[in-house]
Scaffold this motif. Structure first.
Motif, PDB file in Angstrom:
ATOM      1  N   SER A  79       0.864  -1.275  -0.006  1.00  0.00           N
ATOM      2  CA  SER A  79      -0.155  -0.014   0.075  1.00  0.00           C
ATOM      3  C   SER A  79       1.062   1.236   0.217  1.00  0.00           C
ATOM      4  CB  SER A  79      -0.926  -0.143   1.315  1.00  0.00           C
ATOM      5  OG  SER A  79      -1.622  -1.310   1.204  1.00  0.00           O
ATOM      6  N   GLY A  80       0.516   2.348  -0.017  1.00  0.00           N
ATOM      7  CA  GLY A  80       0.958   3.688   0.200  1.00  0.00           C
ATOM      8  C   GLY A  80       1.054   4.514  -1.018  1.00  0.00           C
ATOM      9  N   ALA A  81       0.457   4.106  -2.111  1.00  0.00           N
ATOM     10  CA  ALA A  81       0.547   5.067  -3.220  1.00  0.00           C
ATOM     11  C   ALA A  81      -0.210   6.507  -3.072  1.00  0.00           C
ATOM     12  CB  ALA A  81      -0.157   4.369  -4.561  1.00  0.00           C
ATOM     13  N   ILE A  82      -1.399   6.145  -2.512  1.00  0.00           N
ATOM     14  CA  ILE A  82      -2.292   7.475  -2.182  1.00  0.00           C
ATOM     15  C   ILE A  82      -1.422   8.266  -0.981  1.00  0.00           C
ATOM     16  CG2 ILE A  82      -4.326   8.360  -1.113  1.00  0.00           C
ATOM     17  CD1 ILE A  82      -5.853   6.090  -2.530  1.00  0.00           C
ATOM     18  N   ALA A  83      -1.001   7.658  -0.061  1.00  0.00           N
ATOM     19  CA  ALA A  83      -0.360   8.458   1.094  1.00  0.00           C
ATOM     20  C   ALA A  83       0.991   9.097   0.475  1.00  0.00           C
ATOM     21  CB  ALA A  83       0.271   7.405   2.177  1.00  0.00           C
ATOM     22  N   ALA A  84       1.828   8.626  -0.425  1.00  0.00           N
ATOM     23  CA  ALA A  84       2.931   8.857  -0.860  1.00  0.00           C
ATOM     24  C   ALA A  84       2.738  10.127  -1.809  1.00  0.00           C
ATOM     25  CB  ALA A  84       3.538   7.831  -1.777  1.00  0.00           C
ATOM     26  N   GLY A  85       1.400  10.237  -2.592  1.00  0.00           N
ATOM     27  CA  GLY A  85       0.826  11.248  -3.097  1.00  0.00           C
ATOM     28  C   GLY A  85       0.465  12.696  -2.433  1.00  0.00           C
ATOM     29  N   PRO A  95      -7.849  12.035   1.014  1.00  0.00           N
ATOM     30  CA  PRO A  95      -8.857  12.621   0.503  1.00  0.00           C
ATOM     31  C   PRO A  95     -10.157  11.570   0.491  1.00  0.00           C
ATOM     32  CG  PRO A  95      -7.322  12.118  -1.339  1.00  0.00           C
ATOM     33  CD  PRO A  95      -6.548  11.983  -0.068  1.00  0.00           C
ATOM     34  N   LYS A  96     -11.154  12.023   0.674  1.00  0.00           N
ATOM     35  CA  LYS A  96     -12.529  11.261   0.753  1.00  0.00           C
ATOM     36  C   LYS A  96     -12.877  10.937  -0.528  1.00  0.00           C
ATOM     37  CE  LYS A  96     -13.717  12.370   5.548  1.00  0.00           C
ATOM     38  NZ  LYS A  96     -14.593  12.639   6.394  1.00  0.00           N
ATOM     39  N   ALA A  99     -11.926  11.065  -7.191  1.00  0.00           N
ATOM     40  CA  ALA A  99     -11.125  11.645  -8.076  1.00  0.00           C
ATOM     41  C   ALA A  99      -9.655  12.137  -7.417  1.00  0.00           C
ATOM     42  CB  ALA A  99     -11.844  13.044  -8.815  1.00  0.00           C
ATOM     43  N   THR A 100      -9.786  12.821  -6.245  1.00  0.00           N
ATOM     44  CA  THR A 100      -8.484  13.260  -5.682  1.00  0.00           C
ATOM     45  C   THR A 100      -7.670  11.959  -5.128  1.00  0.00           C
ATOM     46  OG1 THR A 100      -9.834  15.291  -4.766  1.00  0.00           O
ATOM     47  CG2 THR A 100      -7.522  14.726  -3.804  1.00  0.00           C
ATOM     48  N   GLN A 101      -8.517  10.840  -4.643  1.00  0.00           N
ATOM     49  CA  GLN A 101      -7.756   9.797  -4.353  1.00  0.00           C
ATOM     50  C   GLN A 101      -6.930   9.354  -5.606  1.00  0.00           C
ATOM     51  OE1 GLN A 101     -10.335   6.824  -2.676  1.00  0.00           O
ATOM     52  NE2 GLN A 101     -10.902   8.220  -1.063  1.00  0.00           N
ATOM     53  N   GLN A 102      -7.485   9.205  -6.815  1.00  0.00           N
ATOM     54  CA  GLN A 102      -6.798   8.934  -7.906  1.00  0.00           C
ATOM     55  C   GLN A 102      -5.749   9.879  -8.402  1.00  0.00           C
ATOM     56  OE1 GLN A 102     -10.438   8.751 -10.374  1.00  0.00           O
ATOM     57  NE2 GLN A 102     -10.647   6.580 -10.317  1.00  0.00           N
ATOM     58  N   ALA A 103      -5.890  11.088  -8.207  1.00  0.00           N
ATOM     59  CA  ALA A 103      -4.847  12.071  -8.410  1.00  0.00           C
ATOM     60  C   ALA A 103      -3.305  11.878  -7.685  1.00  0.00           C
ATOM     61  CB  ALA A 103      -5.229  13.359  -8.238  1.00  0.00           C
ATOM     62  N   ALA A 104      -3.882  11.589  -6.255  1.00  0.00           N
ATOM     63  CA  ALA A 104      -2.883  11.226  -5.366  1.00  0.00           C
ATOM     64  C   ALA A 104      -2.135  10.004  -5.710  1.00  0.00           C
ATOM     65  CB  ALA A 104      -3.486  11.345  -3.868  1.00  0.00           C
ATOM     66  N   SER A 234      -4.807   2.135  13.634  1.00  0.00           N
ATOM     67  CA  SER A 234      -4.815   2.556  12.195  1.00  0.00           C
ATOM     68  C   SER A 234      -4.269   3.995  12.423  1.00  0.00           C
ATOM     69  CB  SER A 234      -6.304   2.816  11.708  1.00  0.00           C
ATOM     70  OG  SER A 234      -6.140   3.555  10.618  1.00  0.00           O
ATOM     71  N   ALA A 235      -3.346   4.621  11.481  1.00  0.00           N
ATOM     72  CA  ALA A 235      -2.738   5.736  11.516  1.00  0.00           C
ATOM     73  C   ALA A 235      -3.717   6.651  10.603  1.00  0.00           C
ATOM     74  CB  ALA A 235      -1.305   5.831  10.774  1.00  0.00           C
ATOM     75  N   GLY A 236      -4.570   6.417   9.957  1.00  0.00           N
ATOM     76  CA  GLY A 236      -5.458   7.138   9.269  1.00  0.00           C
ATOM     77  C   GLY A 236      -5.196   7.518   7.857  1.00  0.00           C
ATOM     78  N   VAL A 237      -4.238   6.491   7.412  1.00  0.00           N
ATOM     79  CA  VAL A 237      -3.997   6.877   6.063  1.00  0.00           C
ATOM     80  C   VAL A 237      -4.486   5.744   5.234  1.00  0.00           C
ATOM     81  CG1 VAL A 237      -2.090   8.302   6.321  1.00  0.00           C
ATOM     82  CG2 VAL A 237      -1.478   6.150   6.139  1.00  0.00           C
TER      83      VAL A 237
END
Length: 393
Positions: A79-85, A95-96, A99-104, A234-237
């Motif tokens: 995991s971690g792609a969204i968090a990395a972005g 993001p919830k 579209a923003t999740q996809q961008a991240a 959970s760290a929330g990401v």
């Protein structure tokens, strides 16, 4: 490919890998093919950016495992792609909106792979990026392609690094977390074991702060009875918690693959077969991806109630006919995942419905001739075909 014809014959018998005998925890050093999943909470800092030390630490464990045991094959679900972005996009939290999740994810995936490629190359380990969506493991042709790709990479000595393809996955088809993708990947590559790593060292009877005790092993549903399994630590990401890890471990175990749930710092001890985490014993034989998906992962969109005769027929692995249907709830379309309940309201099966909720409601209690006279010859009254039904234990 439409969902009614999805999940048919797969490529499961192919590939050169022969699985080891079913493993006990102490036998982990003997495993020849292991799927390892690490969650976002173990790879990110409090500021929700990539934790370089955490990435280097888990990479070091995996790389040394391969170097010390050249014949071992590791599949790494990270995991971690969204968090990395998040940081590059100036975002302070996950993001919830999709579209923003996809961008991240689009920004973060390349950053994450760059880190892995650099670290593993220092150990002489070649890695590859494999991005999967739910459809890749659910539709026949895509499943076969994913199977062939992973098998070939492993044959070539490459360590695949898998992530859910958040940049293109839609809310309707995405699994929502990599725990369940890891379970299906373990099934796809016929792994000897699945290791799920997070920031929680084991499953507990209740929160450790409240005196909860570590659950050493799970042999069946009865071992989980009475537990409130939540997202402790959970760290929330991430998008998963302990509940998704338990579900993923159960999915793997039900298909003949033992699973270990523990924390990332325990990874080295886990590979050594030490007494860490919670071990999920294999509880079943290998089954099709469709069966696994329907039983454990499908989002149930509605319910069809049946009479005693239809319930008995389902338990004999027969198709569900409209004559045995007594009620319909929900707003599902043809091909949607449904639950089937008996006269007591107990869920006895999951299935892919042949018709929409509205169409099924018009067929209640009718036989084929009556249905065709009222609705047309294309309607034969088979509400769910036997091939698309999974009777629950």
């Amino acid at each position: 490919m439409d969902i009614k014809t999805a999940f048919q014959a797969s490529a499961e018998g192919r590939g050169k890998h022969r699985r080891s005998p079913i493993l006990e925890r102490a036998d982990m050093p003997k495993a020849r093919r292991i799927v390892v999943k690490v969650g976002s909470s173990s790879l990110t800092s409090i500021e929700n950016s990539l934790d370089e030390l955490a990435i280097a630490t888990i990479s070091d464990v995996l790389a040394k495992k391969k170097r010390e045991h050249p014949s071992i094959e590791l599949v790494f679900v990270s995991s971690g792609a969204i968090a990395a972005g998040l940081a590059p996009l100036g975002l302070s939290r996950r993001p919830k909106d999709l579209a923003t999740q996809q961008a991240a994810a689009s920004v973060g995936q390349s950053l994450l792979m760059s880190r892995y490629t650099d670290i593993f190359s220092r150990y002489g380990v070649t890695v590859s990026q494999v991005l999967l969506t739910a459809e890749d493991l659910m539709a026949r042709d895509r499943y076969q392609n994913a199977h062939r790709q992973l098998e070939r990479l492993l044959d070539l000595g490459v360590m695949p690094i898998i992530n859910e393809n958040d940049a293109v996955a839609t809310r309707e088809i995405r699994f929502g977390d990599n725990d369940r993708i890891a379970a299906l990947v373990a099934h796809t590559v016929k792994a000897d074991a699945l290791v799920l790593l997070s920031d929680v060292d084991a499953l507990y009877t209740r929160h450790p702060n409240d005196g909860g005790e570590r659950v050493n092993s799970v042999r069946g549903e009865e071992d989980l009875a009475g537990m409130a399994i939540g997202s402790v630590g959970s760290a929330g990401v991430g998008s998963g918690g302990m509940v998704t890890k338990v579900k993923a471990a159960q999915v793997a175990a039900s298909s003949g693959i033992p699973a270990l749930v523990t924390s990332a710092p325990n990874a080295r001890a886990a590979f050594a077969g030490e007494d860490v985490g919670t071990w999920f014993y294999s509880t079943g034989d290998r089954s099709t991806v469709q069966s696994l998906w329907l039983q454990h992962l499908a989002d149930i969109e509605g319910t069809i109630a049946v009479d005693a005769g239809a319930a008995a027929a389902l338990r004999r692995r027969r198709s569900l006919l409209a004559a045995g249907v007594t009620g319909v709830e929900g707003n599902f379309e043809g091909g949607g995942a449904i639950a089937i309940t008996d006269e007591q309201g107990t869920i006895i099966a999951h299935a892919l419905s042949s018709y929409s909720a509205g169409e099924t409601a018009q067929m209640i209690g009718r036989h084929t001739t009556q249905i065709q006279l009222a609705m047309g010859e294309t309607y034969d009254g088979t509400v769910a075909h036997a091939d698309n039904i999974v009777v629950l234990p």
